[in-house]
Design an enzyme around this catalytic site. Structure first.
Site, PDB file in Angstrom:
ATOM      1  N   THR A  40       0.835  -1.209   0.000  1.00  0.00           N
ATOM      2  CA  THR A  40       0.000   0.000   0.000  1.00  0.00           C
ATOM      3  C   THR A  40       0.868   1.257   0.000  1.00  0.00           C
ATOM      4  O   THR A  40       0.372   2.339  -0.291  1.00  0.00           O
ATOM      5  CB  THR A  40      -0.895   0.046   1.257  1.00  0.00           C
ATOM      6  N   ASP A  41       2.167   1.105   0.330  1.00  0.00           N
ATOM      7  CA  ASP A  41       2.950   2.328   0.594  1.00  0.00           C
ATOM      8  C   ASP A  41       3.325   3.099  -0.665  1.00  0.00           C
ATOM      9  O   ASP A  41       3.606   4.290  -0.595  1.00  0.00           O
ATOM     10  CB  ASP A  41       4.182   2.049   1.466  1.00  0.00           C
ATOM     11  N   SER A  72      32.543  -6.317   5.865  1.00  0.00           N
ATOM     12  CA  SER A  72      31.388  -6.889   6.559  1.00  0.00           C
ATOM     13  C   SER A  72      31.747  -8.274   7.078  1.00  0.00           C
ATOM     14  O   SER A  72      32.532  -8.992   6.448  1.00  0.00           O
ATOM     15  CB  SER A  72      30.207  -6.968   5.595  1.00  0.00           C
ATOM     16  N   SER A 134      13.955  -6.435   5.737  1.00  0.00           N
ATOM     17  CA  SER A 134      14.532  -5.124   5.417  1.00  0.00           C
ATOM     18  C   SER A 134      15.988  -4.960   5.816  1.00  0.00           C
ATOM     19  O   SER A 134      16.372  -3.941   6.396  1.00  0.00           O
ATOM     20  CB  SER A 134      13.717  -4.004   6.057  1.00  0.00           C
ATOM     21  N   SER A 135      16.811  -5.937   5.470  1.00  0.00           N
ATOM     22  CA  SER A 135      18.235  -5.774   5.753  1.00  0.00           C
ATOM     23  C   SER A 135      18.789  -4.582   4.974  1.00  0.00           C
ATOM     24  O   SER A 135      19.648  -3.850   5.477  1.00  0.00           O
ATOM     25  CB  SER A 135      19.011  -7.044   5.410  1.00  0.00           C
ATOM     26  N   GLU A 168      16.910   3.864  -2.770  1.00  0.00           N
ATOM     27  CA  GLU A 168      16.350   2.652  -3.402  1.00  0.00           C
ATOM     28  C   GLU A 168      15.832   2.998  -4.805  1.00  0.00           C
ATOM     29  O   GLU A 168      16.095   2.278  -5.768  1.00  0.00           O
ATOM     30  CB  GLU A 168      15.163   2.106  -2.582  1.00  0.00           C
ATOM     31  N   ASP A 180       9.672   0.758   4.763  1.00  0.00           N
ATOM     32  CA  ASP A 180      10.758   0.074   5.474  1.00  0.00           C
ATOM     33  C   ASP A 180      11.661   1.076   6.186  1.00  0.00           C
ATOM     34  O   ASP A 180      11.958   0.931   7.376  1.00  0.00           O
ATOM     35  CB  ASP A 180      11.602  -0.765   4.504  1.00  0.00           C
TER      36      ASP A 180
END
Ligand code: GLA
Length: 394
Positions: A40-41, A72, A134-135, A168, A180
């Site tokens: 919906t966002d 990392s 949501s990494s 994004e 997110d």
């Protein structure tokens, strides 16, 4: 690993890659689950996510020379990526996972927040990558708050969320909405965020789960939004909206009630786009009703709406697939489950369930056994805790 173990591992790696870890700071940003309000966002509708206590850690030290060095513990471990801030232009495949961090810097620069100081960083995430928790938004937000501190930038957490979405959309190439990053940047322990994505007005709703657990069920089917049909769904909704706009004065699908939609849906030419739009409109309405139910203390009504949400994502939006359907449908049959649905984009990733404390063991066994038998490999099942937003923790 607990906090202390994470800190020790990060310090060891920091020392190995960059010399001593003196003066390095520990920062954290959470992941998120969405309780209801899916897809919906980017349609101007409502969402109801919360931050969770797993997320992304960074041990970082400011540099004065505009250089970025990243490594990392879980993505390409042992490899150090280097980039000058002044060299960041566009998504670069060789930059691997650091594209998210570089993209956030570019987003800040593009939007009037100059970044001059770089850093040395060691990152560790305990959100499984590609799990729909949501990494990537967690990493984006983490970098955002670190850059704000190191560069003395005057920017709110809401704006950092917006910059994450901008990254994004413009750097990574995923047409995602703001949910997110907003859930992560604005997270609050034991609260979910009821956000209207058309206006960015929001309220915090206390989530009292005494007697219940919020369970995460991971399909362990990996997917990235890049290679999923995510952008295709966004385009289908856009097409539906355009058809409606030929006759109606309408800003977003989220502006329509289900009744209004049923009266005008014939204007949407393509039946597939019509189904997608129906999901967006009905899901927005379900989200509003779910929050009302929760405010009245009616957890079962909330759970029923979670189940309906999954069905709509399965039948109208077609983003569930056999793995998520097996998880949700198995959960629905267990006594003591209040509601269960997929969470996030779908196409794999995770589902969630609200489960009575006394049923958790039975639930976990049933999910693991059934899923393994039907799908051929095991899911991961664990309880989530609703946590705070990002910040410096050490
Ligand atoms: C992904 C996107 C979000 C949202 C969800 C679906 O998580 O990043 O913006 O669209 O899918 O609700």
């Amino acid at each position: 690993m607990d906090h202390q173990e994470i800190m020790t591992r990060l310090q060891e790696e920091f020392g190995r890659q960059y010399g001593s870890a003196d003066g390095a700071e520990l920062w954290f940003a959470p992941g998120r689950v969405n309780l209801i309000g899916e897809h919906t966002d980017y349609n101007g509708g409502h969402v109801f996510p919360c931050a969770i206590t797993i997320g992304t850690y960074a041990l970082v030290r400011k540099r004065e020379d505009g250089l970025l060095r990243y490594t990392s513990l879980n993505q390409d471990p042992g490899r150090v990526y280097e980039k000058k801030i002044s060299d960041i232009e566009a998504y670069t495949p060789e930059d691997g996972w650091t594209n998210y961090a570089n993209g956030m810097i570019k987003a800040m620069q593009d939007n009037g927040y100059p970044v001059t100081f770089g850093f040395d960083a060691v990152i560790y995430g305990n959100i499984p990558v590609g799990s729909g928790l949501s990494s990537s938004a967690s990493l984006l937000t983490l970098i955002g708050v670190i850059l704000r501190a190191f560069n003395g930038i005057d920017v709110t957490n809401e704006k950092i969320a917006w910059l994450g979405q901008y990254t994004e959309n413009h750097y990574i190439g995923v047409q995602s909405g703001i949910m997110d990053e907003f859930a992560i940047a604005m997270g609050k322990k034991d609260h979910a965020i009821y956000l209207d994505t058309a206006t960015l007005n929001f309220t915090y709703a206390p989530i009292d789960l005494s007697g219940y657990k919020l369970m995460i069920m991971n399909t362990n089917k990996k997917r990235g939004l890049h290679d999923s049909k995510y952008n295709e769904r966004v385009a289908e909704c856009t097409r539906a909206l355009h058809d409606l706009q030929k006759e109606l004065n309408l800003a977003t699908l989220g502006a329509l009630s289900p009744e209004e939609f049923d009266q005008v849906s014939y204007l949407i030419e393509d039946p597939v786009c019509r189904k997608r739009a129906r999901h967006a409109v009905y899901e927005n309405d379900r989200t509003k009703r779910a929050v009302e139910a929760l405010n009245k203390g009616d957890l079962q009504a909330f759970g029923d709406l979670m189940n309906e949400s999954h069905l709509s994502l399965r039948d109208d939006y077609e983003v569930t697939g056999i793995e998520l359907d097996t998880l949700a449908q198995t959960a629905w049959m267990v006594d003591g489950v209040i509601g269960a649905r997929m969470t996030g984009a779908g196409f794999g990733g995770c589902a969630i369930a609200i489960v009575k404390d006394e049923a958790v063991e039975r639930f976990t066994k049933k999910i693991v056994d059934t899923y393994t038998k039907e799908i051929g490999y095991a899911p991961s099942v664990y309880a989530a805790e609703i946590g705070d937003g990002p910040g410096r923790i050490g």
